[in-house]
Write a protein that holds these residues in place. Structure first.
Motif, PDB file in Angstrom:
ATOM      1  N   ARG A 110       0.770  -1.344   0.579  1.00 39.56           N
ATOM      2  CA  ARG A 110      -0.205   0.030  -0.098  1.00 39.56           C
ATOM      3  C   ARG A 110       0.647   1.212  -0.286  1.00 39.56           C
ATOM      4  O   ARG A 110       0.662   2.296  -0.336  1.00 39.56           O
ATOM      5  CB  ARG A 110      -1.074   0.024   1.100  1.00 39.56           C
ATOM      6  N   ALA A 116       2.416   2.344   2.687  1.00 34.65           N
ATOM      7  CA  ALA A 116       1.255   3.781   3.711  1.00 34.65           C
ATOM      8  C   ALA A 116       1.680   3.429   4.591  1.00 34.65           C
ATOM      9  O   ALA A 116       1.799   1.398   5.126  1.00 34.65           O
ATOM     10  CB  ALA A 116       0.423   3.978   3.398  1.00 34.65           C
ATOM     11  N   TYR A 155       0.369   2.102   9.014  1.00 33.61           N
ATOM     12  CA  TYR A 155      -0.913   2.214  10.367  1.00 33.61           C
ATOM     13  C   TYR A 155      -0.457   1.811  11.588  1.00 33.61           C
ATOM     14  O   TYR A 155       0.650   1.453  10.994  1.00 33.61           O
ATOM     15  CB  TYR A 155      -2.067   1.458   9.240  1.00 33.61           C
ATOM     16  N   GLU A 188      -2.020   5.028   6.103  1.00 34.99           N
ATOM     17  CA  GLU A 188      -3.186   4.493   5.332  1.00 34.99           C
ATOM     18  C   GLU A 188      -4.493   4.794   5.249  1.00 34.99           C
ATOM     19  O   GLU A 188      -5.122   5.102   6.309  1.00 34.99           O
ATOM     20  CB  GLU A 188      -3.094   3.292   5.449  1.00 34.99           C
ATOM     21  N   TYR A 246      -7.803  -1.372   5.691  1.00 33.73           N
ATOM     22  CA  TYR A 246      -6.163  -1.664   5.070  1.00 33.73           C
ATOM     23  C   TYR A 246      -5.645  -1.680   6.162  1.00 33.73           C
ATOM     24  O   TYR A 246      -4.038  -1.869   6.194  1.00 33.73           O
ATOM     25  CB  TYR A 246      -5.708  -0.997   3.605  1.00 33.73           C
TER      26      TYR A 246
END
Length: 200
Positions: free
Chosen positions: A148, A150, A152, A181, A186
């Protein structure tokens, strides 16, 4: 849906079409400043551990790339004292687990390991990098998803439960420092076995 399939969909092999941006190992260096905010603003201190999760490939080329990672980290240990170990979890995924009281050395070592696999042509096998923090017996993780591109937050509380409120607080506080994210579906929970880290 099984746990293994979920991991593949969210972090690994089945989400190329869902990627919001291309993963960049340089993103990992965002943690070099974000950890200061974790401590100063939120009271979370680094545990001295980080890890890189990837899926193995049964091929000579991949074994050579993995050997290159081991060699790079061995050199790094001589220079910085960052200890590295390779383990396999119960789902069959491999982890490079790094330990060092100097957080910036941890970030650099995770980057070296990821970048070496990418240079070897196996960037698609990278799943996630995790950085762990503690506050009052609560362990929080920042997870970087390579599929992704990103970060999180993930805060397990035991018994396959998570502290979603604290995760949102962490995301809110560090959104300006990390590429986070936006789609919380996700924010995959990388459940540990018992009270251990996700890598065991």
């Amino acid at each position: 849906m099984g746990v293994l399939n979920t991991i593949r969909q969210v972090l690994g092999l089945g989400v190329e079409t869902d990627a919001t941006r291309e993963a960049d190992p340089e993103d990992l260096f965002g943690m070099s400043t974000a950890y200061l905010s974790m401590e100063a603003d939120l009271g979370f201190v680094p545990t001295g551990e980080a890890a890189l999760c990837f899926a193995d490939v049964d091929s000579t080329a991949f074994r050579e790339a993995r050997s290159d990672v081991e060699a790079v980290l061995e050199i790094g240990q001589e220079e910085t004292g960052t200890a590295a170990s390779f383990i396999e979890d119960s789902h069959g995924y491999s982890w490079v687990v790094l330990r060092d009281p100097d957080f910036e050395d941890l970030v650099t070592s995770v980057h070296f390991a990821a970048d070496t696999l990418i240079e070897g042509g196996f960037g698609s096998r990278l799943l996630a990098a995790l950085f762990s923090f503690d506050r009052d017996r609560t362990t929080a993780y920042w997870v970087y998803s390579f599929r992704r591109g990103a970060y999180y937050p993930f805060v397990p509380t035991g018994g396959r439960e998570r502290d979603s409120a604290l995760e949102f607080k962490l995301e809110s506080n560090l959104d300006g420092e990390l590429e986070t994210e936006a789609d919380t579906s996700y924010w995959y929970p990388m459940w540990p076995d018992g009270d251990a880290h996700p890598w065991g």
